[in-house]
Design a protein around this motif. Structure first.
Motif, PDB file in Angstrom:
ATOM      1  N   LEU A   1       0.825  -1.209   0.000  1.00 50.21           N
ATOM      2  CA  LEU A   1       0.000   0.000   0.000  1.00 50.21           C
ATOM      3  C   LEU A   1       0.863   1.264   0.000  1.00 50.21           C
ATOM      4  O   LEU A   1       0.513   2.258  -0.646  1.00 50.21           O
ATOM      5  N   LEU A   2       1.970   1.229   0.733  1.00 49.08           N
ATOM      6  CA  LEU A   2       2.836   2.402   0.844  1.00 49.08           C
ATOM      7  C   LEU A   2       3.339   2.881  -0.507  1.00 49.08           C
ATOM      8  O   LEU A   2       3.162   4.057  -0.872  1.00 49.08           O
ATOM      9  N   TRP A   3       3.966   2.005  -1.258  1.00 55.55           N
ATOM     10  CA  TRP A   3       4.623   2.466  -2.485  1.00 55.55           C
ATOM     11  C   TRP A   3       3.641   2.829  -3.598  1.00 55.55           C
ATOM     12  O   TRP A   3       3.901   3.791  -4.340  1.00 55.55           O
ATOM     13  N   PRO A   4       2.499   2.156  -3.725  1.00 57.40           N
ATOM     14  CA  PRO A   4       1.483   2.679  -4.651  1.00 57.40           C
ATOM     15  C   PRO A   4       0.980   4.061  -4.235  1.00 57.40           C
ATOM     16  O   PRO A   4       0.696   4.911  -5.092  1.00 57.40           O
ATOM     17  N   ALA A   5       0.881   4.304  -2.910  1.00 56.57           N
ATOM     18  CA  ALA A   5       0.461   5.624  -2.436  1.00 56.57           C
ATOM     19  C   ALA A   5       1.506   6.675  -2.795  1.00 56.57           C
ATOM     20  O   ALA A   5       1.166   7.778  -3.250  1.00 56.57           O
ATOM     21  N   VAL A   6       2.773   6.344  -2.603  1.00 57.99           N
ATOM     22  CA  VAL A   6       3.851   7.281  -2.946  1.00 57.99           C
ATOM     23  C   VAL A   6       3.879   7.521  -4.454  1.00 57.99           C
ATOM     24  O   VAL A   6       4.098   8.652  -4.914  1.00 57.99           O
ATOM     25  N   LYS A   7       3.631   6.463  -5.225  1.00 57.23           N
ATOM     26  CA  LYS A   7       3.606   6.611  -6.685  1.00 57.23           C
ATOM     27  C   LYS A   7       2.513   7.575  -7.119  1.00 57.23           C
ATOM     28  O   LYS A   7       2.730   8.442  -7.984  1.00 57.23           O
ATOM     29  N   LEU A   8       1.340   7.448  -6.531  1.00 56.30           N
ATOM     30  CA  LEU A   8       0.251   8.371  -6.842  1.00 56.30           C
ATOM     31  C   LEU A   8       0.604   9.790  -6.428  1.00 56.30           C
ATOM     32  O   LEU A   8       0.377  10.753  -7.177  1.00 56.30           O
ATOM     33  N   ALA A   9       1.156   9.936  -5.219  1.00 56.15           N
ATOM     34  CA  ALA A   9       1.547  11.261  -4.743  1.00 56.15           C
ATOM     35  C   ALA A   9       2.605  11.872  -5.657  1.00 56.15           C
ATOM     36  O   ALA A   9       2.547  13.061  -6.004  1.00 56.15           O
ATOM     37  N   HIS A  10       3.566  11.042  -6.082  1.00 58.06           N
ATOM     38  CA  HIS A  10       4.630  11.528  -6.953  1.00 58.06           C
ATOM     39  C   HIS A  10       4.095  11.954  -8.316  1.00 58.06           C
ATOM     40  O   HIS A  10       4.641  12.870  -8.947  1.00 58.06           O
ATOM     41  N   SER A  11       3.023  11.311  -8.778  1.00 55.73           N
ATOM     42  CA  SER A  11       2.439  11.706 -10.065  1.00 55.73           C
ATOM     43  C   SER A  11       1.934  13.146 -10.024  1.00 55.73           C
ATOM     44  O   SER A  11       1.892  13.825 -11.059  1.00 55.73           O
ATOM     45  N   LEU A  12       1.577  13.612  -8.844  1.00 55.03           N
ATOM     46  CA  LEU A  12       1.130  15.001  -8.690  1.00 55.03           C
ATOM     47  C   LEU A  12       2.310  15.923  -8.389  1.00 55.03           C
ATOM     48  O   LEU A  12       2.448  16.986  -9.009  1.00 55.03           O
ATOM     49  N   VAL A  13       3.169  15.520  -7.467  1.00 58.33           N
ATOM     50  CA  VAL A  13       4.318  16.347  -7.091  1.00 58.33           C
ATOM     51  C   VAL A  13       5.225  16.599  -8.291  1.00 58.33           C
ATOM     52  O   VAL A  13       5.734  17.704  -8.495  1.00 58.33           O
ATOM     53  N   SER A  14       5.435  15.582  -9.110  1.00 55.82           N
ATOM     54  CA  SER A  14       6.383  15.677 -10.223  1.00 55.82           C
ATOM     55  C   SER A  14       5.956  16.669 -11.293  1.00 55.82           C
ATOM     56  O   SER A  14       6.779  17.122 -12.083  1.00 55.82           O
ATOM     57  N   GLN A  15       4.681  17.035 -11.318  1.00 58.35           N
ATOM     58  CA  GLN A  15       4.242  17.989 -12.338  1.00 58.35           C
ATOM     59  C   GLN A  15       4.916  19.346 -12.160  1.00 58.35           C
ATOM     60  O   GLN A  15       5.382  19.931 -13.127  1.00 58.35           O
ATOM     61  N   ILE A  16       4.963  19.832 -10.928  1.00 56.15           N
ATOM     62  CA  ILE A  16       5.639  21.111 -10.679  1.00 56.15           C
ATOM     63  C   ILE A  16       7.145  20.915 -10.561  1.00 56.15           C
ATOM     64  O   ILE A  16       7.925  21.775 -10.963  1.00 56.15           O
ATOM     65  N   LYS A  17       7.570  19.760 -10.069  1.00 57.07           N
ATOM     66  CA  LYS A  17       8.992  19.511  -9.911  1.00 57.07           C
ATOM     67  C   LYS A  17       9.699  19.333 -11.246  1.00 57.07           C
ATOM     68  O   LYS A  17      10.925  19.522 -11.336  1.00 57.07           O
ATOM     69  N   SER A  18       8.967  18.979 -12.291  1.00 58.93           N
ATOM     70  CA  SER A  18       9.586  18.802 -13.600  1.00 58.93           C
ATOM     71  C   SER A  18      10.166  20.100 -14.128  1.00 58.93           C
ATOM     72  O   SER A  18      10.968  20.097 -15.059  1.00 58.93           O
ATOM     73  N   GLN A  19       9.783  21.219 -13.515  1.00 59.97           N
ATOM     74  CA  GLN A  19      10.317  22.514 -13.943  1.00 59.97           C
ATOM     75  C   GLN A  19      11.827  22.595 -13.732  1.00 59.97           C
ATOM     76  O   GLN A  19      12.531  23.298 -14.459  1.00 59.97           O
TER      77      GLN A  19
END
Length: 375
Positions: A354-372
């Protein structure tokens, strides 16, 4: 470990990500899990209610993340070992973020189809659900689970009988004073609105003795006639500041999970505040979702080079970020208490599936701004 440097660098770089757990959200297991997952995904700030128990839950999630740094790095997620800032939200008066829904379920007609239960994004409205086998069957557990309600108000207009109302409250600095003094809290956010200058001044007088201890002070304000003059008046009141100043443009509060159109109000307000050339950084909130960064890019509002002077420095995600992880957190909660046995609290880090799928989902959102920062 440079715990506080990287988040502030993100502000300067224009790729700041903030998770809003909710000024009224007090479901401790969820706060802990959200803080853990979004920290491992690379968040710069975790914003929580000014409640000592909530702050402690978030802090616990941050501490657990330290031990999982190498695993997160190996999996390619954004956590670099520097913890996000822990922020608490305060209000200077009536504010939709600082309220909870209430109703007496015994007054509800038996034939009501209960649209409130269906529409609640926090799953805070339940009818006759027994989560604990030790609860007597004749106990009415229907109504609003206050710790989960974050005051979005969507249940109010859908009630066919007008039975639902909200109860507002004022946050108090006395609740967080011990935590501030012990430097557990890194930042504060003050929710205000045009016309509240006297109330804001009163709150600021209470906060100002500790102001130099905060790495960030954020001012959250919705749009309104005269907003720029109001923000300028606040600037004069709080200057000088030891830490960084963020203007949070609260476009359409607590609506990011509704649809792509909700982000427009936040982007437009951010653009409006940017043109005022106020000191500090501009960060979006209120209606933000997976469409927000794309919209900012299309409008040229993200930092494109070191010479780019007027840009949105970051995005805060509230209801959208929480709902994104809710299917996984629901699974975790269902493991904690089952119909046949009461289990000890199950921590997210104890369930890697459960942990790593949750982090993967969170990263899908965080990475949008971090891709800058990857250009």
């Amino acid at each position: 470990m440079t715990d506080l440097l990287d988040p502030l660098q993100s502000l300067k770089a224009g790729n700041w990500f903030k998770l809003i757990c909710g000024a009224s959200f007090q479901h401790l297991p969820a706060v802990r899990s959200l803080a853990l997952a979004y920290t491992l995904a690379g968040a710069d700030c975790i914003d929580v209610a000014a409640d000592p128990a909530v702050i402690a839950a978030a802090q616990e999630g941050l501490e657990v993340a330290k031990d999982l740094f190498k695993d997160a790095k190996a999996r390619g997620y954004g956590y670099k070992g520097s913890l996000p800032l822990l922020m608490v939200s305060l209000n200077d008066g009536e504010d939709p973020h600082f309220r909870k829904a209430e109703f007496n379920s015994s007054d509800c007609p038996k034939d009501c189809h209960r649209p409130c239960e269906t529409i609640c994004p926090a799953q805070a409205i339940v009818f006759n659900r027994i989560d604990d086998i030790s609860t007597p069957l004749n106990v009415n557990t229907s109504g609003v689970e206050a710790q989960k309600c974050y005051g979005c108000g969507r249940c109010i207009p859908v009630c066919p009988y007008g039975k639902i109302y909200t109860k507002s409250y004022m946050s108090t600095t006395t609740a967080i004073a011990p935590l501030v003094m012990s430097q557990v809290v890194d930042a504060i956010e003050i929710h205000t609105q045009v016309g509240h200058l006297t109330k804001f001044r009163q709150l600021w007088q209470t906060i100002s003795p500790w102001a130099d201890q905060f790495k960030v002070i954020a001012i959250s304000c919705p749009d309104g006639e005269g907003i720029i003059d109001y923000l300028k008046a606040i600037t004069e009141l709080i200057t000088p500041l030891h830490g960084s100043l963020i203007w949070q443009t609260d476009g359409r509060p607590m609506s990011g999970d509704i649809g792509d159109g909700t982000t427009l109000a936040s982007v437009k307000l951010g653009q409006k505040v940017l043109t005022a050339n106020l000191p500090g950084y501009v960060q979006l909130a209120g209606g933000t979702n997976s469409y927000t960064v794309a919209k900012l890019k299309a409008m040229g509002l993200l930092k494109s080079s070191e010479y780019h002077q007027h840009y949105v420095s970051g995005v805060a995600y509230g209801s959208y970020a929480r709902v994104l992880l809710s299917p996984i957190l629901d699974q975790l909660e269902n493991q904690e208490v089952s119909p046949t046995s009461v289990k000890a609290k199950v921590r997210l880090e104890a369930e890697p599936e459960l942990l790593w799928p949750a982090v993967k989902l969170a990263h899908s959102l965080v990475s949008q701004i971090k891709s800058q920062q990857e250009r």
